[in-house]
Enzyme design. Structure first.
Site, PDB file in Angstrom:
ATOM      1  CG  ASP A 161      -0.193  -0.038   2.544  1.00 51.01           C
ATOM      2  OD1 ASP A 161       0.785  -0.812   2.656  1.00 51.01           O
ATOM      3  OD2 ASP A 161      -0.548   0.708   3.469  1.00 51.01           O
TER       4      ASP A 161
ATOM      5  CD  GLU B 114       4.077   0.244   7.097  1.00 53.29           C
ATOM      6  OE1 GLU B 114       4.781   0.475   8.085  1.00 53.29           O
ATOM      7  OE2 GLU B 114       3.764   1.164   6.286  1.00 53.29           O
TER       8      GLU B 114
HETATM    9 ZN   LIG Z   1       6.710   2.296   4.236  1.00 50.84          ZN
END
Ligand SMILES: [Zn+2]
Length: 409
Positions: free
Chosen positions: A72, A137
């Site tokens: 992401d 994340e």
């Molecule tokens: Zn990162």
């Protein structure tokens, strides 16, 4: 693999808009790429449309080198401030621009390409390489949580996190990295590239929590009928500040905790006694003062304050990730440092940072796991006109390949 193809893989990853979404499209693309080279993969869903990818090969021994990167990216911000389309990788002056070019699609691509090249070249490995490509994340680290909960990190014996670890040489002089000036000059003089890179072997933990004060709303002309939640929250706030300002146990590497009160909200309307108020804090924790200890200390303060008439305070933990701290003498860390110095053509010092990574989850069942955070990206992460230095991207592919070979020799 030819240079053009290495750039094309990164270009493809950047073209997929994974701003808090759609990592499955990246996972599918990488799974196809791996399959084309005969490498096995598995998809592990965190949520619909958001699948982590695990890829692995090698010999069944007790050595498993984990390599990880998130799929992401953060939001592009104001599109009009970008020089080019953020989802079209654009080359200019030796730099490749695009959202995720630095954080961290270049790191992910470099890991994938290093694995493919090793596999294609049939380099004998005394162990396994296992890629953990994660979702989400940047916001919640749910990908790393899913993989850890399902045991994918249990057999790792070393971990390389390909998050950005470089700083442009020109900006390094003005950065807040604590490097003595003489050392900085020596570093830069020895560096034949555009960027200074560091081997990050430790990072702080991260604790987010919320404290709410519950009172009783009443008409502001008759405050005696209400209980003012803002007053009570501020009573707590002052005690919390005292606690954060006092002397704490300090970690030999990460130092003191770094607390910040990040949000404060209270009240319902201009003419009422506020019935509700809350604040949130983020604390960068250390092994010397862990998130669990901070929560226990603050809960003790709250229990004491709640003895007072009408006080009703409550602490809720939003997120508590432990710090990651590797032994700098661990053979894996030493190997990474030696190879980094050679392949990146510069001195390659150890460094610690405040910001967390997915590694905080992967070490949960394995606190002694040596973790090296090293990747081609730089200090442009999360910014408008984010870029990766093309040479650094290519050098990191060779760097990662050499680490994989050396660790699994
Ligand atoms: Zn990162």
């Amino acid at each position: 693999m030819e240079k053009n193809e290495k750039i094309a893989i990164l270009e493809k990853l950047v073209s997929i808009d994974t701003t808090d979404q759609a990592e499955s499209v990246v996972a599918d693309y990488l799974a196809d790429l791996f399959a084309h080279h005969g490498i096995q993969t598995e998809k592990v869903a965190s949520k619909p449309g958001r699948e982590n990818l695990v890829a692995y090969f090698g010999a069944a021994t007790d050595k498993v080198l984990g390599v990880t990167g998130h799929m992401d990216v953060v939001s592009i911000g104001d599109r009009h401030k970008w020089t080019n389309n953020p989802f079209t990788l654009t080359a200019r002056d030796g730099k490749l621009f695009g959202r995720g070019a630095t954080d961290m699609k270049s790191g992910l691509a470099a890991l994938v390409i290093a694995m493919i090249e090793l596999h294609d070249e049939q380099v004998p490995l005394a162990g396994q390489i296992k890629l953990l490509a994660t979702v989400d994340e940047e916001k919640n680290e749910t990908g790393a949580q899913t993989l850890t909960a399902q045991g994918y990190a249990d057999d790792l014996t070393a971990l390389l996190v390909a998050e950005p670890s470089g700083v442009n040489k020109q900006t390094l002089a003005h950065s807040n990295l604590k490097i003595p000036k003489e050392n900085l000059q020596t570093l830069l003089a020895a560096n034949q590239t555009n960027e200074q890179h560091f081997l990050i072997f430790a990072h702080n933990g991260s604790l987010d929590f919320k404290v709410t004060a519950t009172g009783k709303t009443a008409h502001s002309s008759m405050p005696a009928l209400g209980i003012n939640a803002i007053d009570h929250l501020l009573t707590y706030y002052n005690r919390q500040k005292q606690y954060f300002d006092q002397k704490h146990p300090v970690d030999d590497v990460l130092g003191d905790i770094v607390p910040v009160t990040t949000l404060i909200n209270g009240g319902e309307q201009i003419n009422s006694v506020p019935g509700h108020a809350e604040l949130t804090c983020r604390v960068r924790t250390t092994p010397a003062l862990t998130g669990d200890q901070v929560i226990a200390d603050l809960n003790a303060i709250i229990a004491e304050l709640n003895q007072q008439a009408d006080l009703n305070l409550e602490l809720t933990v939003i997120n508590n990730q432990p710090p990651v701290k590797s032994n700098p003498q661990a053979p894996f860390i030493q190997t990474v440092q030696k190879i980094g110095q050679q392949t990146l053509a510069q001195d390659y010092p150890l460094m610690h940072v405040a910001g967390g990574t997915d590694a905080a989850h992967f070490v949960k069942n394995n606190p002694d796991l040596p973790v090296a955070v090293v990747g081609p990206g730089n200090d442009s992460s999360h910014m408008i006109d984010e870029y990766v230095d093309e040479e650094m991207y290519l050098r990191h592919i060779n760097f990662f390949k050499a680490v994989m070979t050396a660790y699994l020799e």
